[in-house]
Write an enzyme that holds these catalytic residues in place. Structure first.
Site, PDB file in Angstrom:
ATOM      1  CE  LYS A  56      21.462  26.091  13.805  1.00  0.00           C
ATOM      2  NZ  LYS A  56      22.253  24.987  13.261  1.00  0.00           N
ATOM      3  CD  GLN A 100      22.745  21.506  13.909  1.00  0.00           C
ATOM      4  OE1 GLN A 100      22.124  22.390  13.351  1.00  0.00           O
ATOM      5  NE2 GLN A 100      23.764  21.768  14.697  1.00  0.00           N
ATOM      6  CG  ASP A 123      24.772  25.564   7.532  1.00  0.00           C
ATOM      7  OD1 ASP A 123      24.855  26.521   8.309  1.00  0.00           O
ATOM      8  OD2 ASP A 123      24.636  24.390   7.903  1.00  0.00           O
TER       9      ASP A 123
HETATM   10  N1  GUN Z   1      26.833  22.253  13.846  1.00  0.00           N
HETATM   11  C1  GUN Z   1      27.447  23.184  14.613  1.00  0.00           C
HETATM   12  N2  GUN Z   1      27.413  24.382  14.010  1.00  0.00           N
HETATM   13  C2  GUN Z   1      26.752  24.213  12.854  1.00  0.00           C
HETATM   14  C3  GUN Z   1      26.397  25.110  11.793  1.00  0.00           C
HETATM   15  O1  GUN Z   1      26.677  26.308  11.778  1.00  0.00           O
HETATM   16  N3  GUN Z   1      25.716  24.544  10.772  1.00  0.00           N
HETATM   17  C4  GUN Z   1      25.409  23.223  10.746  1.00  0.00           C
HETATM   18  N4  GUN Z   1      24.752  22.763   9.686  1.00  0.00           N
HETATM   19  N5  GUN Z   1      25.724  22.390  11.690  1.00  0.00           N
HETATM   20  C5  GUN Z   1      26.395  22.887  12.752  1.00  0.00           C
END
Ligand code: GUN
Length: 297
Positions: A56, A100, A123
């Site tokens: 990211k 996350q 998100d």
């Molecule tokens: N863990 C796996 N995929 C995601 C996601 O799209 N967002 C977040 N915050 N955590 C994740």
């Protein structure tokens, strides 16, 4: 007739197209002195989460956007995490905040997500934004489901009137994608069935799908017995399986046994390189969207 030439839906290419389409909006923000900024909160040392967070950060750098990762030890207490979110909510550098997942088990994921200001919810997982999503009101959409809609759109796969079977009912993927596909909208209008661990005769339901979405987190669970000829397969799974011949000692596989189904399907997403890159580009899209909102300027 088996299809020996299925469309391999290239998430990297589509993700780049999505990112390119955001550039004029990023330039307009730059004219106002705004650089979309994202705070990523990582608690603990889950190896997969560390990889995702790194990806990211690199994607934001490539787009010349601002991002900062706040990495906390795995035993960080509840108050510290909630106070951090509070600080990030107040910090004008950040238009988006992402925590996350998964969080270590002593932390309540829902409590932490609910602490994020919904206007900074990169998100789209805050209940207010999920509520807006269900009602069809404008707001940030969960990144992976939104990415799936984009994969279908850019691949000219129409969902209207189709039977979409979603395997998995997680808050991040299964529940929102099922809802989005059923919405009265250009990217929806599908008939949706949600299957999960208690579903009886999963294979025969999955075989009724025009579009099958696998989001269960079980390596290569879906094989030819689940797939109707000509179906479109979206594989959301990212699973590490031991492989002594691989450089890292493991390889990534999806929830779908790609080789077993590829000659039956009309289109399929690979793992890696399918849904994964889209999750990141939709995170960028959400951060740009949040930076454009008057609330953040
Ligand atoms: N863990 C796996 N995929 C995601 C996601 O799209 N967002 C977040 N915050 N955590 C994740």
């Amino acid at each position: 007739m088996p299809n020996s030439n299925p469309l391999i839906i290239d998430g990297k290419v589509i993700s780049e197209k999505v990112c390119d389409s955001l550039k004029p909006r990023i330039e307009r923000l730059a004219e106002k002195g705004i650089v979309p900024g994202l705070a990523v909160v990582l608690v603990g040392d889950d190896p997969a989460s560390k990889v995702y967070v790194g990806m990211k950060a690199r994607a934001f750098e490539k787009m010349k956007l601002y991002s900062e990762t706040i990495h906390l030890p795995k035993d960080t207490d509840r108050e510290t995490v909630l106070n951090l979110i509070d600080d990030l909510n107040k910090n004008d550098k950040f238009h988006g905040i992402l925590v996350q997942l998964p969080l270590p088990s002593h932390l309540d994921e829902m409590e932490v997500i609910m602490k994020i200001n919904p206007d900074k919810d990169a998100d789209g997982l805050h209940p207010l934004n999920l509520g807006k999503m269900i009602l069809g009101v404008d707001g940030p959409l969960p990144c992976t489901p939104h990415g799936i809609l984009m994969l279908l759109k850019y691949s000219d796969i129409d969902t209207s009137g189709k039977h979409c079977v979603v395997i998995g009912r997680s808050n991040i993927v299964g529940k929102p994608i099922a809802n989005l596909l059923a919405q009265k909208s250009a990217s929806g209008n599908a008939t949706v069935t949600v299957c999960h661990s208690r579903t009886r005769d999963l294979q025969s339901i999955a075989r009724q799908a025009d579009i099958l979405i696998a989001a269960i987190g079980r390596p290569e669970f879906v094989d030819h017995r689940f797939v109707r000829e000509g179906a479109v397969i979206i594989d959301v799974g990212v699973n590490r399986v031991d492989d002594p011949t691989a450089k890292r000692g493991y390889r990534l596989v999806g929830d779908v046994n790609f080789d077993d189904v590829k000659d039956i399907v009309s289109a399929i997403t690979p793992v890696p390189g399918g849904v994964g890159p889209m999750t990141i580009s939709m995170l960028i899209a959400n951060t740009v969207y949040l930076a454009e909102k008057p609330a953040s300027n």
